[in-house]
Design a protein around this motif. Structure first.
Motif, PDB file in Angstrom:
ATOM      1  N   VAL A 273      26.319  80.828  66.310  1.00  0.00           N
ATOM      2  CA  VAL A 273      27.629  80.766  66.000  1.00  0.00           C
ATOM      3  C   VAL A 273      27.904  82.543  65.889  1.00  0.00           C
ATOM      4  CG1 VAL A 273      28.779  80.502  63.476  1.00  0.00           C
ATOM      5  CG2 VAL A 273      27.052  78.883  64.493  1.00  0.00           C
TER       6      VAL A 273
ATOM      7  N   SER B  61      32.703  78.523  68.190  1.00  0.00           N
ATOM      8  CA  SER B  61      31.137  78.492  68.032  1.00  0.00           C
ATOM      9  C   SER B  61      30.932  77.599  66.985  1.00  0.00           C
ATOM     10  CB  SER B  61      30.800  79.923  67.845  1.00  0.00           C
ATOM     11  OG  SER B  61      31.019  80.428  66.811  1.00  0.00           O
ATOM     12  N   ARG B  62      31.757  77.568  65.852  1.00  0.00           N
ATOM     13  CA  ARG B  62      31.680  76.877  64.453  1.00  0.00           C
ATOM     14  C   ARG B  62      31.661  75.381  64.768  1.00  0.00           C
ATOM     15  NH1 ARG B  62      34.550  80.993  60.498  1.00  0.00           N
ATOM     16  NH2 ARG B  62      33.317  82.657  60.510  1.00  0.00           N
TER      17      ARG B  62
END
Length: 728
Positions: free
Chosen positions: A310, A332-333
Motif C-alpha cells: 500500500v 494499491s488500497r
C-alpha cells in the motif's frame, strides 16, 4: 517518443481536417449524382411526353371515317398525309386483329410483301389490347426505327392495329435540346435494353457492360459508377420513362470531382504538416519536465505490482503526475479490497454452481415427467378406442346394411383420433431424438399397395379416385416397412382430404440410383407461403372456423423426419391454390443381390384357434372376444391376472392376448408367470397395450411376449398376426 506525443496531440486536428475534406467531397459527389438524376428525370418526362404524343396522334388518325368504313385506299391516303406532317415518322402501318399487314405507307398501296417489324411488341399488343411502344430495330426497308402501336376497336372488339415507325432521331433531338456539356453522355434505351438514341456515337445501339449491369438492377431510378463506351469513368443516373418500359441514362465523368479532391487533399496535408511542426516543439519542451516525474512514477508502479504494498502519497512539480500517483495510491488500497472481494465471489460462484446443478436436475426430472405423461396420455386414449374398434369390427361382420352409413362415420372418426394420438407421440419422439427405425430390405411396391389398401375406404367415401403406377419389377430400399408405410399412408390421407372427388396418383419408379415415390393430386393446392412452412410442426394451411380438414399439423413433420432417417429427401411443389400438390420422395436403392424374394401381403387371418383374451376393461375384452368368435375362433375371456392363470390350465389356449395395464398383476408379470408355470406350453403370447413406444415393445419381448400390438387394433390385422404365427 516526441513524435508519438505530437501525433497523438495532432490526431483530433487530422480527424477534423479529414472529415471536413471528406464531407466536402461527399457533398460534391451528391451534387453530381443529384444533377445527373434530375436531368434523367426531366429527359424521361420529355421522352414519355413524346411517346404519348405519338400515341395520341395515332389515336386521332384511327378515328378516320375512311377506316370506320373499311375504305383502306382512302385511309392509306389519309395516313400518308398525316405521316408527312411528322418528319420523324418513317411510315404508318395498318394490320388486322390477327397481325396480318394491310398496308405500309412506305410502300405503294396493295404491296404487302414486307413483313411487320418487332413481332414481340405486336404479340404483346395483341395480348393486352393497349398501346405499346416496341423495340428499336432495323426494318425490312433498311430503316432504323421503333414502332408505336394503338388499338382500333369496333363494337368493343379489336378490329385493327395502327402503328407508326418512328425514327430514333426524334428522341435524339429531345436529348440535344438540353445542351448538356460536351463531356456528358445521355442515352435512351427501349424496353429490351437496346439503345434508341445517344448524344455521342448515336449509331451504336449497344450499352456498355457496366451500364447494362446498372440498369438490370431494376427500380424506377438509380445511380451508380459506370464506364462509357469511350472508356470514361462516369457517375451515371437513370430514370424510367413514365408509362413505358424505356429508360433514360445520364453519365457525368468522375473527373469533374477529381479537381476538387486534389485541392482538398493538398490543403489537408499542408495543415497536417504545420500542426505537426508546432506540436513537436511543444512536446520537446514538455518532455524535459515530464521525464523525471515519469521515472519516479514508474518505480512506484513497479513496487505496487511486484510487492503489492500500500503506497504513501508522493507530490511532485507536475499536477498530472501527482494525479497519476494519487491513482496508484488509491489502486494499491483497492487491490487489497479486491483480493478480499475475489474470495467472496469465489464462494458465491460455487454456491451458484450448486444451485445450477439442482436446477438442471429438476429440468431433467420435468422432461422425464413429460415423457411419462405422453406415454400415459397415449395409453389412456388408446384404451377406450380398443372396444370401439372391436365393436365396429363386430358390426361389420354382422353386415347390417341399415347401420352401414353410421358405422362408416364412426370408423372414420376413430381412425382420425387414432392418427392424432400416434402423431402426437411420434412428434414427441422426434423432439427428443428418440424416433427409431428398424431397417430391412423392403419392396416399395408392396409398401404402396399396403398404404393404398389402408386409405381405400376413405377414398371411396370421399369420391376420390386412386391411380397406382407401381411398375413391373420390385424396387427395393433398405428401410423400416412400417415407417415407410406410415409415410405413404399419411401422404395419401392428406391428398384424400384436400382432393375430395379428384384423382390421386401414387407412382413408384427407378430414377438413376434413387428409388422415386410420388404422391400427386389435383386438389386444393398450396400458395408459396404455405409451401415454405408445410413441414413445420403444428403448421396448418389457413382454414375456416369450421376446420373441415382437421388434424394437428404434425403428419408432414413426421413424414419428413422418417424420410430423412432413411437417408432420403422429400420435396413438395404446387402450381398454386386449386392447382393440386406433388410430394416427391427419393430414397437410396438397396443392392439387388441383397433384395429378398417377393412376399405376398397377408390381409386376412385364419380361424379355428383357441384364444384367451385378458383385459380388466370388460367392454374391451368382450367385444374383442365376440369379434374373434365371429371369425371362427374359440375364445375365453378373463378380467384379472389370477383368473387368466387358471384358464391357462383349464382352457389351454393356442394364443393368449394380454392387456398390459392391469391392477394387481400387470401384463408383464402375467406373461412371466405363464412362461414359468407352463413350461411345456408352446402357444403365442400377444401384448395388446395402449403403451406403444419403443421401450414398451422391448420390455414386452423381454417379458416373454411374441408380439406387441398397440391399441386399438383391427380384427383383420389381429387375425393376420394369429394366422402368420401358426403357419407351418
Amino acid at each position: 517518443m516526441l513524435l508519438l506525443l505530437a501525433a497523438i496531440a495532432l490526431l483530433p486536428v487530422m480527424l477534423a481536417s479529414g472529415w471536413a475534406v471528406r464531407s466536402a467531397m461527399e457533398q460534391q459527389r451528391l451534387e453530381v449524382e443529384r444533377s445527373a438524376l434530375d436531368l434523367s428525370r426531366a429527359l424521361a418526362t420529355s421522352v414519355g411526353t413524346e411517346l404519348e404524343s405519338t400515341i395520341a396522334s395515332l389515336r386521332i388518325l384511327s378515328r378516320s371515317q375512311a377506316l370506320v368504313e373499311d375504305d383502306f385506299s382512302a385511309f392509306y391516303e389519309a395516313a400518308l398525309r398525316v405521316q408527312q406532317t411528322y418528319p420523324a415518322w418513317q411510315s404508318v402501318i395498318l394490320s388486322n386483329a390477327e397481325g396480318r399487314l394491310l398496308f405500309n405507307t412506305a410502300l405503294p398501296f396493295g404491296d404487302d410483301s414486307v413483313r411487320v417489324i418487332d413481332i414481340d411488341s405486336l404479340r404483346k399488343f395483341l395480348e393486352s389490347g393497349r398501346p405499346v411502344v416496341g423495340s428499336a430495330l432495323v426494318g425490312p426497308l433498311g430503316n432504323f426505327a421503333f414502332p408505336v402501336r394503338v388499338p382500333v376497336h369496333r363494337d368493343s372488339a379489336l378490329a385493327y392495329v395502327l402503328s407508326a415507325a418512328v425514327a430514333p432521331e426524334r428522341i435524339l433531338d429531345i436529348l440535344l435540346q438540353q445542351k448538356v456539356p460536351d463531356n456528358w453522355v445521355v442515352a435512351v434505351f427501349d424496353a429490351s435494353g437496346k439503345r434508341v438514341a445517344r448524344t455521342k456515337d448515336h449509331a451504336n445501339n449497344t450499352p456498355s457492360p457496366s451500364l447494362a449491369n446498372l440498369l438490370s438492377r431494376g427500380g424506377a431510378e438509380g445511380v451508380g459508377i459506370t464506364t462509357t463506351l469511350e472508356g470514361t469513368e462516369s457517375v451515371t443516373a437513370f430514370s424510367r420513362v413514365p408509362g413505358h418500359s424505356w429508360t433514360v441514362a445520364v453519365g457525368i465523368p468522375t473527373a469533374v470531382t477529381g479537381t476538387a479532391f486534389f485541392r482538398g487533399a493538398l490543403l489537408y496535408f499542408a495543415g497536417v504538416l504545420a500542426s505537426l511542426a508546432a506540436w513537436i516543439f511543444a512536446a520537446s519542451w514538455l518532455s524535459r519536465r515530464i521525464a523525471g516525474s515519469v521515472d519516479q512514477l514508474r518505480q512506484r508502479a513497479v513496487r505496487l505490482v511486484r510487492a503489492g504494498e500500500v503506497l504513501a502519497p508522493a507530490r511532485g512539480r507536475i499536477h498530472e503526475i501527482n494525479e497519476a500517483d494519487d491513482a496508484l495510491v488509491l489502486l494499491s488500497r483497492e487491490r487489497a479490497d479486491v483480493e478480499a472481494e475475489r474470495e467472496r465471489l469465489l464462494a458465491s460462484l460455487n454456491a451458484a454452481l450448486d444451485a445450477s446443478r439442482v436446477a438442471l436436475s429438476q429440468a431433467e426430472e420435468a422432461g422425464r415427467a413429460k415423457d411419462n405423461f405422453l406415454a400415459m396420455l397415449g395409453h389412456e386414449m388408446r384404451n377406450p378406442l380398443a372396444p370401439i374398434v372391436s365393436a365396429l369390427d363386430l358390426l361389420d361382420l354382422r353386415g347390417d346394411e341399415r347401420t352401414r352409413p353410421e358405422r362408416a362415420i364412426l370408423r372414420r372418426q376413430v381412425n382420425h383420433l387414432h392418427r392424432l394420438v400416434d402423431d402426437l407421440l411420434d412428434v414427441s419422439r422426434i423432439v427428443q431424438g428418440k424416433l427409431q427405425i428398424c431397417r430391412e430390405q423392403v419392396d416399395l411396391r408392396q409398401v404402396g399397395l399396403r398404404a393404398q389398401e389402408s386409405v381405400r375406404h376413405a377414398a371411396e367415401t370421399c369420391g376420390a379416385h386412386l391411380a397406382l403406377d407401381l411398375g413391373d419389377v420390385p424396387l427395393f430400399v433398405h428401410g423400416d416397412p412400417g415407417r415407410l408405410e406410415q409415410v405413404v399412408t399419411n401422404l395419401l390421407s392428406n391428398a384424400i382430404r384436400f382432393a375430395a372427388g379428384g384423382t390421386i396418383r401414387l407412382q413408384v419408379a427407378f430414377d438413376g440410383d434413387d428409388a422415386l415415390l410420388v404422391v400427386e393430386d389435383d386438389g386444393a393446392g398450396m400458395d408459396a407461403a404455405t409451401l415454405e412452412k408445410v413441414f413445420q410442426p403444428f403448421f396448418q394451411a389457413p382454414q375456416s372456423l369450421a376446420r373441415s380438414q382437421g388434424g394437428l399439423g404434425l403428419g408432414l413433420t413426421i413424414v419428413k423426419t422418417i424420410v430423412e432417417l432413411h437417408d432420403g429427401r422429400i420435396q413438395v411443389s404446387s402450381g398454386g391454390p386449386g392447382m393440386g400438390s406433388r410430394f416427391e420422395i427419393r430414397l437410396p436403392q438397396a443392392s439387388m443381390d441383397q433384395a429378398p424374394a417377393h412376399e405376398r401381403i397377408t390381409t386376412a387371418g385364419e380361424g379355428g384357434r383357441r384364444v384367451l383374451v385378458v383385459d380388466d376393461n370388460v367392454d374391451a375384452a368382450e367385444l374383442l372376444a365376440s369379434g374373434l368368435r365371429a371369425t371362427g375362433h374359440e375364445v375365453q375371456t378373463a378380467y384379472t391376472g389370477r383368473s387368466a392363470l387358471a384358464l391357462m390350465w383349464s382352457f389351454a389356449p393356442d394364443v393368449a392376448i394380454l392387456d398390459i395395464g392391469m391392477p394387481e398383476i400387470d401384463g408383464y408379470q402375467l406373461a412371466r408367470a405363464i412362461r414359468d408355470q407352463n413350461t411345456g406350453w408352446t402357444g403365442q403370447l400377444i401384448a395388446l397395450s395402449g403403451y406403444g413406444q419403443v421401450q414398451d415393445k422391448e420390455q414386452a419381448l423381454a417379458a416373454g411376449f411374441d408380439h406387441h400390438i398397440t391399441k386399438p387394433v383391427r380384427l383383420i390385422e389381429l387375425n393376420r398376426i394369429i394366422g402368420k404365427a401358426f403357419k407351418a
